[in-house]
Write a protein that holds these residues in place. Structure first.
Motif, PDB file in Angstrom:
ATOM      1  N   ALA A 109      60.668 -22.655 -15.685  1.00 40.85           N
ATOM      2  CA  ALA A 109      62.091 -23.002 -15.621  1.00 40.85           C
ATOM      3  C   ALA A 109      62.485 -23.420 -14.208  1.00 40.85           C
ATOM      4  N   ILE A 110      62.006 -22.694 -13.216  1.00 41.40           N
ATOM      5  CA  ILE A 110      62.284 -23.047 -11.822  1.00 41.40           C
ATOM      6  C   ILE A 110      61.739 -24.436 -11.512  1.00 41.40           C
ATOM      7  N   HIS A 111      60.529 -24.728 -11.981  1.00 40.99           N
ATOM      8  CA  HIS A 111      59.914 -26.030 -11.722  1.00 40.99           C
ATOM      9  C   HIS A 111      60.644 -27.149 -12.454  1.00 40.99           C
ATOM     10  N   ALA A 112      61.067 -26.880 -13.679  1.00 42.91           N
ATOM     11  CA  ALA A 112      61.799 -27.902 -14.442  1.00 42.91           C
ATOM     12  C   ALA A 112      63.097 -28.259 -13.733  1.00 42.91           C
ATOM     13  N   ARG A 113      63.783 -27.265 -13.205  1.00 44.16           N
ATOM     14  CA  ARG A 113      65.033 -27.512 -12.484  1.00 44.16           C
ATOM     15  C   ARG A 113      64.776 -28.310 -11.201  1.00 44.16           C
ATOM     16  N   ALA A 114      63.706 -27.963 -10.496  1.00 45.48           N
ATOM     17  CA  ALA A 114      63.375 -28.691  -9.276  1.00 45.48           C
ATOM     18  C   ALA A 114      62.990 -30.126  -9.594  1.00 45.48           C
ATOM     19  N   PHE A 115      62.207 -30.307 -10.652  1.00 48.77           N
ATOM     20  CA  PHE A 115      61.758 -31.649 -11.040  1.00 48.77           C
ATOM     21  C   PHE A 115      62.956 -32.541 -11.365  1.00 48.77           C
ATOM     22  N   GLU A 116      63.943 -31.978 -12.062  1.00 54.18           N
ATOM     23  CA  GLU A 116      65.132 -32.742 -12.443  1.00 54.18           C
ATOM     24  C   GLU A 116      66.177 -32.782 -11.336  1.00 54.18           C
ATOM     25  N   GLY A 117      65.999 -31.967 -10.294  1.00 56.47           N
ATOM     26  CA  GLY A 117      66.940 -31.964  -9.178  1.00 56.47           C
ATOM     27  C   GLY A 117      68.309 -31.421  -9.529  1.00 56.47           C
ATOM     28  N   VAL A 118      68.345 -30.324 -10.306  1.00 53.91           N
ATOM     29  CA  VAL A 118      69.643 -29.812 -10.775  1.00 53.91           C
ATOM     30  C   VAL A 118      70.123 -28.567 -10.027  1.00 53.91           C
ATOM     31  N   GLY A 119      69.456 -28.161  -8.968  1.00 55.00           N
ATOM     32  CA  GLY A 119      69.960 -27.023  -8.204  1.00 55.00           C
ATOM     33  C   GLY A 119      68.854 -26.089  -7.759  1.00 55.00           C
ATOM     34  N   SER A 120      69.138 -25.313  -6.721  1.00 62.07           N
ATOM     35  CA  SER A 120      68.138 -24.413  -6.155  1.00 62.07           C
ATOM     36  C   SER A 120      67.959 -23.169  -7.018  1.00 62.07           C
ATOM     37  N   SER A 121      66.809 -22.509  -6.846  1.00 57.56           N
ATOM     38  CA  SER A 121      66.460 -21.333  -7.642  1.00 57.56           C
ATOM     39  C   SER A 121      65.872 -20.268  -6.731  1.00 57.56           C
ATOM     40  N   LEU A 122      65.784 -19.056  -7.267  1.00 56.81           N
ATOM     41  CA  LEU A 122      65.171 -17.951  -6.530  1.00 56.81           C
ATOM     42  C   LEU A 122      64.470 -17.037  -7.517  1.00 56.81           C
ATOM     43  N   GLU A 154      75.256 -15.526  -5.670  1.00 50.44           N
ATOM     44  CA  GLU A 154      75.716 -16.915  -5.569  1.00 50.44           C
ATOM     45  C   GLU A 154      74.595 -17.938  -5.708  1.00 50.44           C
ATOM     46  N   VAL A 155      73.330 -17.477  -5.824  1.00 48.72           N
ATOM     47  CA  VAL A 155      72.208 -18.400  -6.027  1.00 48.72           C
ATOM     48  C   VAL A 155      72.406 -19.129  -7.360  1.00 48.72           C
ATOM     49  N   PRO A 156      72.284 -20.460  -7.386  1.00 51.08           N
ATOM     50  CA  PRO A 156      72.533 -21.202  -8.627  1.00 51.08           C
ATOM     51  C   PRO A 156      71.704 -20.749  -9.823  1.00 51.08           C
ATOM     52  N   PHE A 157      70.439 -20.349  -9.577  1.00 48.46           N
ATOM     53  CA  PHE A 157      69.562 -19.955 -10.687  1.00 48.46           C
ATOM     54  C   PHE A 157      68.673 -18.818 -10.205  1.00 48.46           C
ATOM     55  N   LEU A 158      68.812 -17.636 -10.809  1.00 46.76           N
ATOM     56  CA  LEU A 158      68.089 -16.452 -10.346  1.00 46.76           C
ATOM     57  C   LEU A 158      67.190 -15.909 -11.434  1.00 46.76           C
ATOM     58  N   CYS A 159      65.904 -15.681 -11.084  1.00 51.97           N
ATOM     59  CA  CYS A 159      64.938 -15.085 -12.003  1.00 51.97           C
ATOM     60  C   CYS A 159      64.524 -13.711 -11.478  1.00 51.97           C
ATOM     61  N   CYS A 187      79.881 -16.719 -13.230  1.00 51.73           N
ATOM     62  CA  CYS A 187      79.477 -17.679 -14.276  1.00 51.73           C
ATOM     63  C   CYS A 187      78.178 -18.387 -13.928  1.00 51.73           C
ATOM     64  N   LEU A 188      77.184 -17.625 -13.450  1.00 53.63           N
ATOM     65  CA  LEU A 188      75.892 -18.192 -13.070  1.00 53.63           C
ATOM     66  C   LEU A 188      74.778 -17.639 -13.958  1.00 53.63           C
ATOM     67  N   PRO A 189      73.758 -18.442 -14.242  1.00 55.20           N
ATOM     68  CA  PRO A 189      72.664 -17.995 -15.107  1.00 55.20           C
ATOM     69  C   PRO A 189      71.737 -17.003 -14.420  1.00 55.20           C
ATOM     70  N   THR A 190      71.306 -15.998 -15.169  1.00 58.03           N
ATOM     71  CA  THR A 190      70.361 -15.000 -14.681  1.00 58.03           C
ATOM     72  C   THR A 190      69.269 -14.832 -15.728  1.00 58.03           C
ATOM     73  N   TRP A 191      68.018 -15.025 -15.313  1.00 61.91           N
ATOM     74  CA  TRP A 191      66.886 -14.864 -16.237  1.00 61.91           C
ATOM     75  C   TRP A 191      66.145 -13.580 -15.887  1.00 61.91           C
TER      76      TRP A 191
END
Length: 260
Positions: A109-122, A154-159, A187-191
């Motif tokens: 999921a982190i890689h897919a987001r990076a590939f599409e350029g939709v926001g940073s992840s952690l 506040e991280v856009p995408f957190l795993c 209102c941020l996604p958490t995996w």
């Protein structure tokens, strides 16, 4: 010299006309070559983003090549759709015993987001998170626990991986519930990935002992926790839950290595 609005419009018109004339001169072969070069350029940019994301998101090196296409599972399509969804506040919880592909799914999921350029992840395992928290609490630390919590909230995408494995269970639950609540409010996604079963995970968050309970008692307890505990009620309102089953990938992979 300053240009007025009309002069700027004239310059733009000339530029667009020149670009159009150049485009009209292109042959089908030139267009195909240009399209292929552009495709390669975009692919290189996307792969560069993935490589940078591996480091910036703290993805474990073993999972640097993880992707939904390379390691497909029954939930790959749903997971890819969720991780790329704009304005998502989903809490995605992956259950399953070790080796079923939970960490691979998070990193894909982190890689897919990076590939599409939709926001940073952690990415964090709870054990690593525990070490960071201990460091935050030491005298003279560069960052205190409040600042670290604010950063994670506040991280856009957190795993969060390996939930339920910290030695200090009380600290883990307190920090985890506060973090989930903060990201819910933002209102941020958490995996989340855990080896616990759904009822074990809910009981863990609520510090409830379920040892020795019958199936009927567990079912009643599960319903009661979801309906009456604030953190579980919040999770339920935005949660997508999946359980990964099957043979351990690590066992199969290690067997292949041994035979080779």
């Amino acid at each position: 010299m300053e240009l007025n609005g009309k002069e700027v419009d004239d310059l733009l018109a000339k530029k667009f006309k020149s670009m159009q004339e150049e485009a009209e001169k292109m042959t089908p072969e030139m267009e195909a070559r240009f399209a292929e070069e552009e495709r390669k350029r975009l692919l290189e940019e996307a792969l560069d983003r993935v490589e940078a994301s591996n480091r910036n998101a703290d993805v474990p090196k073993r999972f640097w090549d993880a992707s939904f296409s390379k390691y497909p599972s029954k939930i790959s399509e749903k997971a890819r759709e969720l991780c790329l969804k704009k304005d998502s506040d989903t809490i995605f919880i992956l259950y399953g015993t070790t080796g079923r592909g939970k960490t691979t799914t998070l990193c894909s999921a982190i890689h897919a987001r990076a590939f599409e350029g939709v926001g940073s992840s952690l990415y964090f395992t709870m054990r690593n998170l525990e070490m960071v928290l201990r460091r935050c609490r030491t005298y003279g630390a560069d960052e205190d626990e409040v600042s670290f919590m604010r950063y994670l909230s506040e991280v856009p995408f957190l795993c969060l991986d390996e939930v339920g494995t910290c030695l200090n269970k009380v600290d883990e639950v307190n920090f985890l519930t506060n973090l989930i609540s903060a990201r819910f409010d933002n209102c941020l996604p958490t995996w989340i990935a855990t080896n616990l079963t759904p009822i074990e995970f809910r009981a863990y968050l609520c510090n409830v002992d379920i040892k020795g309970k019958t199936e009927e008692e567990l079912e009643a307890l599960n319903e009661d926790l979801i309906n009456n505990v604030v953190i579980l009620n919040r999770i339920k309102s935005v949660a997508v839950e999946e359980t990964l089953v099957g043979e351990s990938y690590r066992g199969v992979h290690n067997g292949d290595i041994t035979e080779a």
